[in-house]
Design a protein around this motif. Structure first.
Motif, PDB file in Angstrom:
ATOM      1  N   GLU A 155       0.835  -1.200   0.000  1.00  9.77           N
ATOM      2  CA  GLU A 155       0.000   0.000   0.000  1.00  9.77           C
ATOM      3  C   GLU A 155       0.869   1.249   0.000  1.00  9.77           C
ATOM      4  N   ILE A 156       0.376   2.272  -0.652  1.00  6.29           N
ATOM      5  CA  ILE A 156       1.088   3.545  -0.668  1.00  6.29           C
ATOM      6  C   ILE A 156       0.782   4.266   0.646  1.00  6.29           C
ATOM      7  N   PRO A 157       1.816   4.624   1.408  1.00  7.73           N
ATOM      8  CA  PRO A 157       1.543   5.296   2.684  1.00  7.73           C
ATOM      9  C   PRO A 157       0.975   6.694   2.470  1.00  7.73           C
ATOM     10  N   LYS A 158       0.125   7.116   3.414  1.00 12.90           N
ATOM     11  CA  LYS A 158      -0.415   8.470   3.382  1.00 12.90           C
ATOM     12  C   LYS A 158       0.729   9.438   3.664  1.00 12.90           C
ATOM     13  N   LYS A 159       0.764  10.534   2.902  1.00 11.76           N
ATOM     14  CA  LYS A 159       1.900  11.444   3.029  1.00 11.76           C
ATOM     15  C   LYS A 159       1.534  12.869   3.382  1.00 11.76           C
ATOM     16  N   ASP A 160       0.356  13.324   2.945  1.00  8.09           N
ATOM     17  CA  ASP A 160       0.051  14.740   3.069  1.00  8.09           C
ATOM     18  C   ASP A 160      -1.200  14.955   3.905  1.00  8.09           C
ATOM     19  N   VAL A 161      -1.081  15.762   4.947  1.00  9.16           N
ATOM     20  CA  VAL A 161      -2.216  16.099   5.801  1.00  9.16           C
ATOM     21  C   VAL A 161      -2.329  17.616   5.878  1.00  9.16           C
ATOM     22  N   GLN A 162      -3.526  18.096   5.694  1.00  7.59           N
ATOM     23  CA  GLN A 162      -3.806  19.510   5.892  1.00  7.59           C
ATOM     24  C   GLN A 162      -4.951  19.605   6.899  1.00  7.59           C
ATOM     25  N   ILE A 163      -4.732  20.320   7.988  1.00  7.26           N
ATOM     26  CA  ILE A 163      -5.772  20.528   8.993  1.00  7.26           C
ATOM     27  C   ILE A 163      -6.587  21.730   8.557  1.00  7.26           C
ATOM     28  N   LEU A 164      -7.890  21.512   8.366  1.00  3.70           N
ATOM     29  CA  LEU A 164      -8.763  22.567   7.859  1.00  3.70           C
ATOM     30  C   LEU A 164      -9.434  23.367   8.969  1.00  3.70           C
ATOM     31  N   ASP A 165     -10.036  22.680   9.920  1.00  6.08           N
ATOM     32  CA  ASP A 165     -10.801  23.356  10.965  1.00  6.08           C
ATOM     33  C   ASP A 165     -11.098  22.352  12.064  1.00  6.08           C
ATOM     34  N   TRP A 166     -11.567  22.831  13.203  1.00  4.37           N
ATOM     35  CA  TRP A 166     -11.985  21.915  14.260  1.00  4.37           C
ATOM     36  C   TRP A 166     -13.052  22.548  15.127  1.00  4.37           C
ATOM     37  N   ILE A 167     -13.799  21.659  15.773  1.00  3.58           N
ATOM     38  CA  ILE A 167     -14.855  22.049  16.699  1.00  3.58           C
ATOM     39  C   ILE A 167     -14.668  21.237  17.975  1.00  3.58           C
ATOM     40  N   ASP A 168     -14.659  21.917  19.108  1.00  4.71           N
ATOM     41  CA  ASP A 168     -14.602  21.238  20.398  1.00  4.71           C
ATOM     42  C   ASP A 168     -16.015  21.023  20.902  1.00  4.71           C
ATOM     43  N   PHE A 169     -16.257  19.825  21.400  1.00  2.81           N
ATOM     44  CA  PHE A 169     -17.563  19.464  21.948  1.00  2.81           C
ATOM     45  C   PHE A 169     -17.324  18.578  23.157  1.00  2.81           C
ATOM     46  N   GLU A 170     -17.606  19.139  24.325  1.00  4.28           N
ATOM     47  CA  GLU A 170     -17.341  18.485  25.602  1.00  4.28           C
ATOM     48  C   GLU A 170     -15.871  18.080  25.659  1.00  4.28           C
ATOM     49  N   ASN A 171     -15.566  16.798  25.861  1.00  7.81           N
ATOM     50  CA  ASN A 171     -14.162  16.385  25.956  1.00  7.81           C
ATOM     51  C   ASN A 171     -13.629  15.828  24.634  1.00  7.81           C
ATOM     52  N   ARG A 172     -14.292  16.193  23.533  1.00  2.64           N
ATOM     53  CA  ARG A 172     -13.865  15.722  22.218  1.00  2.64           C
ATOM     54  C   ARG A 172     -13.561  16.900  21.302  1.00  2.64           C
ATOM     55  N   ARG A 173     -12.703  16.642  20.336  1.00  3.77           N
ATOM     56  CA  ARG A 173     -12.406  17.619  19.295  1.00  3.77           C
ATOM     57  C   ARG A 173     -12.626  16.921  17.959  1.00  3.77           C
ATOM     58  N   HIS A 174     -13.430  17.559  17.101  1.00  2.00           N
ATOM     59  CA  HIS A 174     -13.705  17.050  15.763  1.00  2.00           C
ATOM     60  C   HIS A 174     -12.896  17.897  14.797  1.00  2.00           C
ATOM     61  N   VAL A 175     -12.012  17.250  14.037  1.00  2.00           N
ATOM     62  CA  VAL A 175     -11.084  17.953  13.162  1.00  2.00           C
ATOM     63  C   VAL A 175     -11.377  17.584  11.717  1.00  2.00           C
TER      64      VAL A 175
END
Length: 190
Positions: free
Chosen positions: A51-71
């Motif tokens: 398998e081709i490994p994942k190489k590129d990540v771009q963080i777009l935005d996030w929302i915090d909700f209680e003790n979780r973060r949705h990214v």
């Protein structure tokens, strides 16, 4: 000289063990400065040699909700999401993730006292102004920010049991209120 009781030593050792465990188990800083590294490790954790490994990540935005973060992320140009959980040390660990070729990711997330609908997407050509959908008979409308990628979250009825809205009720509207669902779906498939 005072004697230290066995109970005190056990409590002290437990606290030290807890601190060390939290440090290694929840390594992601609250400012997300090291999140890319951990997303790549997470995404490639089950990679086989062919398998081709994942190489590129771009963080777009996030929302915090209680003790979780949705990214909201782009992982090798595919829209995705990462759900983080917060430890007692104030840092996070990855709880789950997903990505794919679609332009939208959405779901109801359940908290301790409320439920929230999280919607992330790509606003191709910035045509989308509002999104509406029906969730267990209740209609909801989202105002979409004028940006290429967006993420919004809002409280929904706490009695809802569904995780996803009825897909045939998902509608997209432009600035003038015109239904552009067909155009948006066509863009998603291209």
């Amino acid at each position: 000289m005072k004697r230290i009781s066995l109970g005190t030593v056990i409590i002290f050792m437990f606290v030290i063990l807890l601190v060390i465990t939290q440090h290694f188990r929840y390594p992601i800083k609250s400012d997300n400065s090291n999140l890319k590294k951990y997303i790549l490790e997470w995404s490639n954790r089950h990679n086989r040699n062919n398998e081709i490994p994942k190489k590129d990540v771009q963080i777009l935005d996030w929302i915090d909700f209680e003790n979780r973060r949705h990214v909201s992320i782009l992982l090798d140009s595919q829209l995705g999401e990462v759900r983080l959980i917060k430890g007692i040390n104030g840092k996070y660990m990855i709880e789950s993730s997903g990505h794919g070729t679609g332009n939208f990711r959405y779901r109801v997330e359940e908290g301790k006292n409320e439920k929230r609908f999280i919607f992330a997407g790509k606003n191709t050509d910035l045509l989308i102004n509002k999104i509406s959908f029906i969730l267990e008979g209740e209609e909801y409308t989202i105002n979409v920010p004028k940006q290429e990628y967006f993420m919004v979250g809002f409280e929904v009825n706490n009695n809802i049991e569904s995780t996803f809205p009825e897909s045939e009720t998902l509608r997209f509207y432009d600035d003038e209120g015109k239904d552009i669902t067909f155009d948006v779906e066509r863009n998603t498939l291209e």
